[in-house]
Design a protein around this motif. Sequence first.
Motif, PDB file in Angstrom:
ATOM      1  N   SER A  14      63.548  -4.869 -22.252  1.00 54.89           N
ATOM      2  CA  SER A  14      64.215  -3.584 -22.373  1.00 54.89           C
ATOM      3  C   SER A  14      63.270  -2.668 -23.137  1.00 54.89           C
ATOM      4  N   ARG A  15      62.892  -1.542 -22.529  1.00 56.75           N
ATOM      5  CA  ARG A  15      61.860  -0.692 -23.108  1.00 56.75           C
ATOM      6  C   ARG A  15      62.409   0.211 -24.191  1.00 56.75           C
ATOM      7  N   GLY A  16      61.610   0.348 -25.229  1.00 60.89           N
ATOM      8  CA  GLY A  16      61.918   1.267 -26.310  1.00 60.89           C
ATOM      9  C   GLY A  16      60.638   1.977 -26.702  1.00 60.89           C
ATOM     10  N   GLY A  17      60.649   2.657 -27.815  1.00 60.48           N
ATOM     11  CA  GLY A  17      59.444   3.359 -28.253  1.00 60.48           C
ATOM     12  C   GLY A  17      59.352   4.731 -27.631  1.00 60.48           C
ATOM     13  N   SER A  18      58.342   5.470 -28.024  1.00 60.37           N
ATOM     14  CA  SER A  18      58.175   6.822 -27.509  1.00 60.37           C
ATOM     15  C   SER A  18      57.212   6.830 -26.319  1.00 60.37           C
ATOM     16  N   LYS A  19      56.970   8.007 -25.811  1.00 63.26           N
ATOM     17  CA  LYS A  19      56.094   8.146 -24.654  1.00 63.26           C
ATOM     18  C   LYS A  19      54.691   7.639 -24.975  1.00 63.26           C
ATOM     19  N   LYS A  20      54.163   6.803 -24.114  1.00 62.87           N
ATOM     20  CA  LYS A  20      52.836   6.191 -24.239  1.00 62.87           C
ATOM     21  C   LYS A  20      52.705   5.273 -25.455  1.00 62.87           C
ATOM     22  N   ARG A  21      53.809   4.897 -26.067  1.00 65.90           N
ATOM     23  CA  ARG A  21      53.832   3.960 -27.198  1.00 65.90           C
ATOM     24  C   ARG A  21      54.948   2.951 -26.948  1.00 65.90           C
ATOM     25  N   PRO A  22      54.800   2.106 -25.913  1.00 64.95           N
ATOM     26  CA  PRO A  22      55.911   1.228 -25.542  1.00 64.95           C
ATOM     27  C   PRO A  22      56.163   0.121 -26.555  1.00 64.95           C
ATOM     28  N   TYR A  23      57.413  -0.272 -26.605  1.00 67.07           N
ATOM     29  CA  TYR A  23      57.854  -1.381 -27.433  1.00 67.07           C
ATOM     30  C   TYR A  23      59.025  -2.001 -26.672  1.00 67.07           C
ATOM     31  N   TYR A  24      59.025  -3.303 -26.530  1.00 69.54           N
ATOM     32  CA  TYR A  24      60.042  -3.946 -25.709  1.00 69.54           C
ATOM     33  C   TYR A  24      60.872  -4.935 -26.511  1.00 69.54           C
ATOM     34  N   ARG A  25      62.152  -5.018 -26.168  1.00 71.40           N
ATOM     35  CA  ARG A  25      63.025  -6.067 -26.676  1.00 71.40           C
ATOM     36  C   ARG A  25      63.196  -7.073 -25.554  1.00 71.40           C
ATOM     37  N   ILE A  26      63.149  -8.352 -25.872  1.00 72.41           N
ATOM     38  CA  ILE A  26      63.437  -9.392 -24.891  1.00 72.41           C
ATOM     39  C   ILE A  26      64.930  -9.650 -25.013  1.00 72.41           C
ATOM     40  N   VAL A  27      65.662  -9.316 -23.953  1.00 71.77           N
ATOM     41  CA  VAL A  27      67.123  -9.372 -24.020  1.00 71.77           C
ATOM     42  C   VAL A  27      67.693 -10.239 -22.906  1.00 71.77           C
ATOM     43  N   VAL A  28      68.896 -10.725 -23.164  1.00 77.59           N
ATOM     44  CA  VAL A  28      69.696 -11.407 -22.152  1.00 77.59           C
ATOM     45  C   VAL A  28      70.728 -10.380 -21.718  1.00 77.59           C
ATOM     46  N   ALA A  29      70.747 -10.075 -20.415  1.00 75.74           N
ATOM     47  CA  ALA A  29      71.643  -9.025 -19.928  1.00 75.74           C
ATOM     48  C   ALA A  29      72.188  -9.386 -18.560  1.00 75.74           C
ATOM     49  N   ASP A  30      73.301  -8.760 -18.234  1.00 77.55           N
ATOM     50  CA  ASP A  30      73.845  -8.873 -16.887  1.00 77.55           C
ATOM     51  C   ASP A  30      72.827  -8.214 -15.955  1.00 77.55           C
ATOM     52  N   SER A  31      72.521  -8.865 -14.845  1.00 76.87           N
ATOM     53  CA  SER A  31      71.470  -8.354 -13.967  1.00 76.87           C
ATOM     54  C   SER A  31      71.841  -7.011 -13.360  1.00 76.87           C
ATOM     55  N   ARG A  32      73.133  -6.657 -13.353  1.00 77.54           N
ATOM     56  CA  ARG A  32      73.566  -5.378 -12.788  1.00 77.54           C
ATOM     57  C   ARG A  32      73.441  -4.234 -13.782  1.00 77.54           C
ATOM     58  N   ALA A  33      73.244  -4.530 -15.070  1.00 76.90           N
ATOM     59  CA  ALA A  33      73.128  -3.486 -16.094  1.00 76.90           C
ATOM     60  C   ALA A  33      71.781  -2.780 -15.966  1.00 76.90           C
ATOM     61  N   SER A  34      71.732  -1.547 -16.433  1.00 75.64           N
ATOM     62  CA  SER A  34      70.477  -0.799 -16.354  1.00 75.64           C
ATOM     63  C   SER A  34      69.433  -1.420 -17.278  1.00 75.64           C
ATOM     64  N   ARG A  35      68.179  -1.087 -17.047  1.00 72.93           N
ATOM     65  CA  ARG A  35      67.070  -1.709 -17.779  1.00 72.93           C
ATOM     66  C   ARG A  35      67.216  -1.571 -19.288  1.00 72.93           C
ATOM     67  N   ASP A  36      67.491  -0.371 -19.751  1.00 67.95           N
ATOM     68  CA  ASP A  36      67.578  -0.121 -21.188  1.00 67.95           C
ATOM     69  C   ASP A  36      69.024  -0.045 -21.667  1.00 67.95           C
ATOM     70  N   GLY A  37      69.933  -0.433 -20.815  1.00 68.45           N
ATOM     71  CA  GLY A  37      71.352  -0.285 -21.137  1.00 68.45           C
ATOM     72  C   GLY A  37      71.926  -1.470 -21.882  1.00 68.45           C
ATOM     73  N   LYS A  38      73.185  -1.737 -21.584  1.00 71.30           N
ATOM     74  CA  LYS A  38      73.954  -2.760 -22.279  1.00 71.30           C
ATOM     75  C   LYS A  38      73.342  -4.146 -22.071  1.00 71.30           C
ATOM     76  N   PHE A  39      73.261  -4.917 -23.143  1.00 66.10           N
ATOM     77  CA  PHE A  39      72.767  -6.280 -23.057  1.00 66.10           C
ATOM     78  C   PHE A  39      73.676  -7.207 -23.848  1.00 66.10           C
ATOM     79  N   ILE A  40      73.559  -8.501 -23.574  1.00 66.77           N
ATOM     80  CA  ILE A  40      74.404  -9.495 -24.220  1.00 66.77           C
ATOM     81  C   ILE A  40      73.835  -9.899 -25.574  1.00 66.77           C
ATOM     82  N   GLU A  41      72.531 -10.213 -25.591  1.00 68.10           N
ATOM     83  CA  GLU A  41      71.907 -10.684 -26.824  1.00 68.10           C
ATOM     84  C   GLU A  41      70.424 -10.359 -26.818  1.00 68.10           C
ATOM     85  N   LYS A  42      69.904 -10.006 -27.983  1.00 72.88           N
ATOM     86  CA  LYS A  42      68.462  -9.779 -28.157  1.00 72.88           C
ATOM     87  C   LYS A  42      67.860 -11.086 -28.671  1.00 72.88           C
TER      88      LYS A  42
END
Length: 143
Positions: free
Chosen positions: A8-36
């Motif tokens: 799940s992408r975070g951070g500002s433009k050209k400065r990416p930072y990602y969270r590794i999340v467990v999410a429902d596959s139908r949820a949006s990329r940066d949206g609701k997740f079950i667990e980080k």
Amino acid sequence: MAVSIRLSRGGSKKRPYYRIVVADSRASRDGKFIEKIGTYNPLLAKDDEKRIVLDGDRAKHWLSVGAQPTDRVARFLDAAGVRERAARNNPNKAKPGEKATERAEERAEKQKAAEEAAAAAAAAPAAEESAAESAAEEAQSDA
């Protein structure tokens, strides 16, 4: 419910930072997740220990209940020793496309034609010289 382990992408433009999340596959990329379960910071050096932070126990739990990791997360899990990832092999990846192949063939044909023309041009003066030499020899033998 189909569950995936993904980034799940975070951070500002050209400065990416990602969270590794467990999410429902139908949820949006940066949206609701079950667990980080971890983080990934691609801006850090590859040998930095904080580049990938992963909770291996939670990842094993989610894999055991059927969560499917994305390709990138599967690489992280393999590096952490949580789950083996089968090596992929795509022998066609390095092959050029149709247009590039056609252009290469055209260049090869032009090169071959140029070499034949150069060989013919080199052979023509040599044939004239040998004809002139044989005529000179005949003239000397007649004299």
